[in-house]
Write a protein that holds these residues in place. Sequence first.
Motif, PDB file in Angstrom:
ATOM      1  N   GLY B  39       0.821  -1.205   0.000  1.00 23.34           N
ATOM      2  CA  GLY B  39       0.000   0.000   0.000  1.00 23.34           C
ATOM      3  C   GLY B  39       0.854   1.253   0.000  1.00 23.34           C
ATOM      4  O   GLY B  39       2.081   1.176  -0.078  1.00 23.34           O
ATOM      5  N   ALA B  77      -1.522  -3.465   4.933  1.00 23.91           N
ATOM      6  CA  ALA B  77      -1.735  -2.865   3.608  1.00 23.91           C
ATOM      7  C   ALA B  77      -2.033  -1.364   3.711  1.00 23.91           C
ATOM      8  O   ALA B  77      -2.791  -0.828   2.917  1.00 23.91           O
ATOM      9  N   ASP B  79      -3.872   0.172   5.673  1.00 20.78           N
ATOM     10  CA  ASP B  79      -5.298   0.395   5.893  1.00 20.78           C
ATOM     11  C   ASP B  79      -5.609   0.299   7.392  1.00 20.78           C
ATOM     12  O   ASP B  79      -5.433  -0.764   7.988  1.00 20.78           O
TER      13      ASP B  79
END
Lengths: 344, 394
Positions: B39, B77, B79
Amino acid sequence: MQTFLFLTADGLANGAIYALLGLGIVIIYLVTRVINIAHGDFAMLSAMTLVSLEQGQMPPTCALVVCGILVWTVADCFASWRRHGGFAWRVLCHGLVAAMAAFALPALLLAWGAPRWALIAMAVLLVGVLGPIFYRLAIEPIPKASVLVYIIVTLGAHLVVQGVSLHLWGPQAMSVAPMLSGSVTLGPIAMSYQALLVIAITAITMACLFSAFAWTLHGKALRAASLNQVGAVLCGIGVQQSGRVAFLVGASLAALAGVLLAPLVGVHYEMGFLVGLKGFVGATMGGLASYPGAVIGAMTIGVLESCFAYLSSAYRDALVFTLIVPLLLLQSRLAARRGGSHEH
Amino acid sequence: MLMGLKRWALAAATTAMALTAAAQGKPTLVIGAVVSASGPAAALGLPEKKAIELVEEMARARTDLPFVPKFMIVDDASDPTRAVNAVRKLAGEDQAVVVICCTTTPASMAILESVRSAGVLNISMASAATVVEPVAERFWTFKTPMTDRMQIKYTLDLMKKRGVRKVAYMGLEDAYGEAGWNEFRKLVPDMEMEVAASERFSRGDTNFTPQALRVRQSNAQAVYVHGIPPSSVLVQQALTRVGFTNPVYHSAGSANNGFLSVAKGSVDNAYVVSGAIQVFEQLPVSHALKKPLQEFFQSYAQKYAGESADLFAGQGWDAGQLALMALSAAVRSTPATAPLPALRSAARDQMEKIRNHAGSNGIFSFSKDDHLGLDRTGLVMLQVVDGRFKLQPD
């Protein structure tokens, strides 16, 4: 006084960039009714392409162009097969030759160790070609859609292009050496040669463009298509053809703006959108219908932005974009008084 | 099916490890780590992950630890939602005693509640001070990177020492720039200095002259630029262009190679505040961090051939080492039969007792009121000389 001169000089240099973008937006809008939100991304792509070329690498833009041409060819072959039943060998050959050229030209330039101006021209050419490709693949399949639909299509294109560029070139900022280094002292202020070059090239480009519109057959056809599409078709001017030409011209102007801007502010994948938006505001100032209007509007935006940034740097963009509301109101008043509208 | 097999294999491996550990009379304890290995924050998370793996490898070779560490590294990721889920799983199912989380500030803020309800020690690698402040509400959370406030304070102190009274601020108009401005605004009056001007710019700007003109006309004796390249470079170029000749100080956001490569020689003489780790080679032998950093760089280069440790790897390294220290002390201070919550709580208490630990960020001395615990040892001032960063003597 000195402050004012500084602000105006920088404003004009930036305004020249916005003018190139605004002009492209107007040409594309008049001929195809597409308000191209992704216009600034063409500028970003050309700057990125120039960076790749200068590093001696094949620019990823080549891959985009080659893929675009191949998809275009397949779509054309399919369309002609549906219309005539036969396989269009000629279309296929043309497409393959064009795709090979798009790959071979930059490769040859790099192998030859071409001078800087050739690389810059290559970057502008590659990105300019992306214009008609974008028109053929994203706009032509939905003819006669409303202006709003086209805006949404180009907005989507902007998001895709930005994402793809982030993937291809990465998030880091890169720098490009100025085409002319050094600066000159004009009275109390110092102007870099690059900024003067930007203004000069913009002026020359515009002179060429205006004479082309006034005196060449293609230019006249393009103007005809923008004034009245039905009339143009009746005169034998292809609407699709003129749309592709408009996108070629528009994208090339944006690409030129990109390579001119790159040495001034550096290159990164987000650089295009805001610049394109300011070009759009400039074009709107000219009513999105007049070429000189767009140029004057964009120059005004450049100078105003510079002054706003001086007065209150935290609100400079907000002030520039707030301008668009009274402008639109004023224009709709004027249009109502004239009894016409932009929708021919 | 594959998942089932994997789980069996894992269980078998764990049992085997537990058996060997039991043979040594040492318990196996889980240290969970959540990093952004993919990411947008991967550039930060990947070196952190590598450093944590290095800490684990080195810890296994050690015989002086009273337990066998087992690191479980999860990718969030970039997130925050996935970070929360990962922390819940680590604290619940995997029975982690310490959690190292997370790479980014948003994720570190998102997991605060999960960490508190699980009652587990958390070491964050995110930069914002709000991750550990107010300390009363961040009972379970500690962090490793130095904050904007420390860097700005350090820069202002230096300016003051050099006789600067009026200082101008130029910052990015995003979360980074605003955070910097908020600290700057509060610190300047406290130091009996004066804010001469405050200007904003953004990453997408094409013209920086107006802001530079304002700064020049404010008669500022120095300017502090809180931005990242390329805009921080362009700001400096604009300042030069309008004839501003006083010193320009940059935030740590510019202490990287991007700053130099974009500038191409146009930012000479600029000052940049930075962590000592960025210029580890230039540190004098007498510097308190020279030896610990040398050890870190050497072992990192040994494990990852051809790679060099950086600021972010330093976060993983510090978090891993601190976790091991807190856990060792906790195991020694609690009876072997203590239940998990007691062990976790002991680990947190021991973390607060860590004093004078030389990490890659500086010297850590935690306390009840300070969950960052860094002093200024890790801060240095650099100057750009001939297109390179040069360490400034204090």
